[in-house]
Design a protein around this motif. Structure first.
Motif, PDB file in Angstrom:
ATOM      1  N   ASN A  26       1.550   8.167   7.970  1.00 23.48           N
ATOM      2  CA  ASN A  26       1.083   6.804   7.731  1.00 23.48           C
ATOM      3  C   ASN A  26       1.618   6.254   6.414  1.00 23.48           C
ATOM      4  O   ASN A  26       1.937   5.062   6.309  1.00 23.48           O
ATOM      5  CB  ASN A  26      -0.441   6.763   7.728  1.00 23.48           C
ATOM      6  N   GLN A  27       1.732   7.099   5.406  1.00 22.41           N
ATOM      7  CA  GLN A  27       2.251   6.625   4.126  1.00 22.41           C
ATOM      8  C   GLN A  27       3.725   6.242   4.238  1.00 22.41           C
ATOM      9  O   GLN A  27       4.137   5.171   3.774  1.00 22.41           O
ATOM     10  CB  GLN A  27       2.062   7.703   3.056  1.00 22.41           C
ATOM     11  N   GLY A  30       4.136   3.275   6.596  1.00 22.49           N
ATOM     12  CA  GLY A  30       3.609   2.078   5.937  1.00 22.49           C
ATOM     13  C   GLY A  30       4.611   1.438   4.996  1.00 22.49           C
ATOM     14  O   GLY A  30       4.746   0.210   4.947  1.00 22.49           O
ATOM     15  N   GLU A  33       7.391  -0.200   7.167  1.00 20.63           N
ATOM     16  CA  GLU A  33       6.926  -1.451   7.765  1.00 20.63           C
ATOM     17  C   GLU A  33       6.864  -2.564   6.725  1.00 20.63           C
ATOM     18  O   GLU A  33       7.171  -3.727   7.020  1.00 20.63           O
ATOM     19  CB  GLU A  33       5.563  -1.247   8.416  1.00 20.63           C
ATOM     20  N   HIS A 142      -0.317   2.847   2.877  1.00 19.36           N
ATOM     21  CA  HIS A 142      -0.947   2.884   4.201  1.00 19.36           C
ATOM     22  C   HIS A 142      -0.354   1.772   5.055  1.00 19.36           C
ATOM     23  O   HIS A 142       0.585   1.086   4.634  1.00 19.36           O
ATOM     24  CB  HIS A 142      -2.465   2.721   4.077  1.00 19.36           C
ATOM     25  N   ARG A 143      -0.889   1.577   6.245  1.00 18.26           N
ATOM     26  CA  ARG A 143      -0.331   0.610   7.201  1.00 18.26           C
ATOM     27  C   ARG A 143      -1.255  -0.591   7.437  1.00 18.26           C
ATOM     28  O   ARG A 143      -1.068  -1.340   8.385  1.00 18.26           O
ATOM     29  CB  ARG A 143      -0.040   1.312   8.527  1.00 18.26           C
ATOM     30  N   SER A 145      -2.004  -3.942   6.545  1.00 14.75           N
ATOM     31  CA  SER A 145      -1.586  -5.178   5.882  1.00 14.75           C
ATOM     32  C   SER A 145      -2.610  -6.282   6.126  1.00 14.75           C
ATOM     33  O   SER A 145      -3.459  -6.188   7.027  1.00 14.75           O
ATOM     34  CB  SER A 145      -0.221  -5.632   6.407  1.00 14.75           C
ATOM     35  N   ARG A 148      -2.282  -7.526   9.674  1.00 12.14           N
ATOM     36  CA  ARG A 148      -2.910  -6.659  10.664  1.00 12.14           C
ATOM     37  C   ARG A 148      -4.418  -6.842  10.669  1.00 12.14           C
ATOM     38  O   ARG A 148      -5.048  -6.843  11.733  1.00 12.14           O
ATOM     39  CB  ARG A 148      -2.570  -5.197  10.384  1.00 12.14           C
ATOM     40  N   SER A 262      -6.612   8.784   2.032  1.00 11.29           N
ATOM     41  CA  SER A 262      -6.173   7.743   2.964  1.00 11.29           C
ATOM     42  C   SER A 262      -7.315   6.814   3.350  1.00 11.29           C
ATOM     43  O   SER A 262      -7.155   5.583   3.357  1.00 11.29           O
ATOM     44  CB  SER A 262      -5.572   8.371   4.223  1.00 11.29           C
ATOM     45  N   GLU A 266      -7.352   2.855   2.592  1.00 17.71           N
ATOM     46  CA  GLU A 266      -7.379   1.916   3.713  1.00 17.71           C
ATOM     47  C   GLU A 266      -8.593   1.003   3.622  1.00 17.71           C
ATOM     48  O   GLU A 266      -8.490  -0.204   3.901  1.00 17.71           O
ATOM     49  CB  GLU A 266      -7.374   2.685   5.022  1.00 17.71           C
ATOM     50  N   GLN A 327      -2.524  -2.763  -1.745  1.00 16.90           N
ATOM     51  CA  GLN A 327      -1.293  -2.682  -0.965  1.00 16.90           C
ATOM     52  C   GLN A 327      -0.209  -1.901  -1.707  1.00 16.90           C
ATOM     53  O   GLN A 327       0.846  -2.437  -2.057  1.00 16.90           O
ATOM     54  CB  GLN A 327      -0.802  -4.098  -0.632  1.00 16.90           C
ATOM     55  N   ALA A 329       1.871   0.244  -0.552  1.00 20.98           N
ATOM     56  CA  ALA A 329       3.104   0.351   0.229  1.00 20.98           C
ATOM     57  C   ALA A 329       4.071  -0.782  -0.105  1.00 20.98           C
ATOM     58  O   ALA A 329       5.290  -0.601  -0.107  1.00 20.98           O
ATOM     59  CB  ALA A 329       2.788   0.344   1.725  1.00 20.98           C
TER      60      ALA A 329
END
Length: 344
Positions: A26-27, A30, A33, A142-143, A145, A148, A262, A266, A327, A329
């Motif tokens: 995921n890291q 992320g 992405e 992480h993923r 955003s 999302r 995580s 998140e 955020q 990432a």
């Protein structure tokens, strides 16, 4: 392969090395992405030699399976993104095969060959010595955003729209290799969440993880059934669609157990007020440093130790507060874009 988007020429400029640890994957994904560029996810599986320290593995494919080795061949990418100690020798090997042309970004400490990495992204709580190729970030990538969160909120809004507000999400982790999530902890954090919902006239959105354990899950479910407050429980073994991202998007308050880096990061991506449950014994020292970093930066607050489990009144009502979306990432992605000559 999943999580990939091809360029018009059929070649990806970016590879993501994805191992068998979801947190690492995921890291790395992320960050890719957040770059908003085509990337290819390459799944890596390991042999027993992966347990060897990296000063032995060096820049090599020692420790990965033959099937994984078959995926690693020219044309080499412009950038490799990897996370975790075990992927670091593979990233270094790819760079050498490319004649040094491939840039490599390592998330978390590579434990060897640091000078070969073009970028090493480490959480501030790790206390890594500053260096030209080291980027200190507030927490783990992480993923989750903001986009999302908006989409997930719309997807789950109808499911929970009738539940009284504030919506209080309880995100329960569990035991790790170094710590034990006890029945007393499960009871305490659940009763604290129940009391917060009762005192505020709100509702509970509760989810457990694979590390929570069946006994603790049963205990939590029993407490919720007897609580007399509106709730929705999604257990780890449930076959229904997982509402975890909907919880993050819709909750006014989030309570998260402090055993997972995580999960904490998140939760802090969401805009609801975050409280971290962190009693003695639930988290390793490194995790505790993360918690303090999040507290100091205003992303989260400590969940005060509540009343004893037998006390029906519990602590005072939790506050609904706002904070920036965490955020990390995006910070790593910006540096990665610079490595391949793009500014975003």
């Amino acid at each position: 392969m999943t999580d990939s988007a091809m360029t018009e020429t059929g070649q990806n400029r970016i590879w993501v090395l994805a191992d068998d640890r979801p947190g690492n994957v995921n890291q790395a994904v992320g960050v890719a992405e957040a770059m908003a560029y085509p990337f290819e996810r390459i799944d890596i599986s390991y042999s027993s030699a992966a347990r060897l320290p990296n000063f032995i593995r060096r820049a090599s494919l020692l420790g990965i399976t033959p099937r994984s080795r078959e995926k690693l061949h020219a044309p080499w990418p412009e950038l490799v993104i990897a996370a975790g100690r075990r992927t670091a020798p593979v990233a270094r090997w790819i760079k050498r095969q490319s004649g040094g042309k491939t840039r490599i970004c390592q998330i978390m400490r590579p434990d060897g060959g640091e000078r070969e990495f073009d970028l090493i992204a480490v959480p501030a709580h790790d206390g890594v010595k500053p260096s030209e190729n080291v980027l200190e970030i507030p927490g783990a990538p992480h993923r989750i955003s903001e986009t999302r969160l908006v989409l997930e909120g719309k997807a789950w809004q109808e499911k929970f729209h009738a539940m009284p507000r504030p919506l209080i999400a309880l995100i329960v982790g569990g035991s790790t290799k170094k710590t034990t999530f006890t029945a007393a902890m499960a009871r305490d954090v659940t009763k604290t969440a129940i009391n917060a919902a009762r005192n505020s006239g709100g509702s509970l959105l509760v989810t457990t993880s694979r590390r929570t354990g069946r006994d603790n899950e049963s205990l939590i479910a029993g407490l919720l059934e007897k609580a007399g407050v509106p709730f929705h429980l999604h257990g780890w073994n449930s076959t229904e669609d997982n509402p975890y991202f909907g919880f993050l998007a819709l909750a006014d308050i989030l309570i998260v157990t402090g055993d997972s880096v995580s999960m904490c990061c998140e939760a802090c991506a969401a805009l609801g007020g975050v409280y971290i449950y962190n009693p003695d014994g639930i988290a390793a020292p490194r995790h505790r440093r993360l918690h303090q970093n999040l507290f100091d930066r205003g992303y989260a607050r400590p969940l005060g130790q509540g009343a004893p489990s037998g006390d029906a009144q519990g602590p005072a009502k939790l506050e609904v507060f706002r904070h920036p979306s965490l955020q990390p990432a995006r910070l790593v992605a910006q540096r990665c874009l610079e490595l391949i000559g793009e500014r975003g």
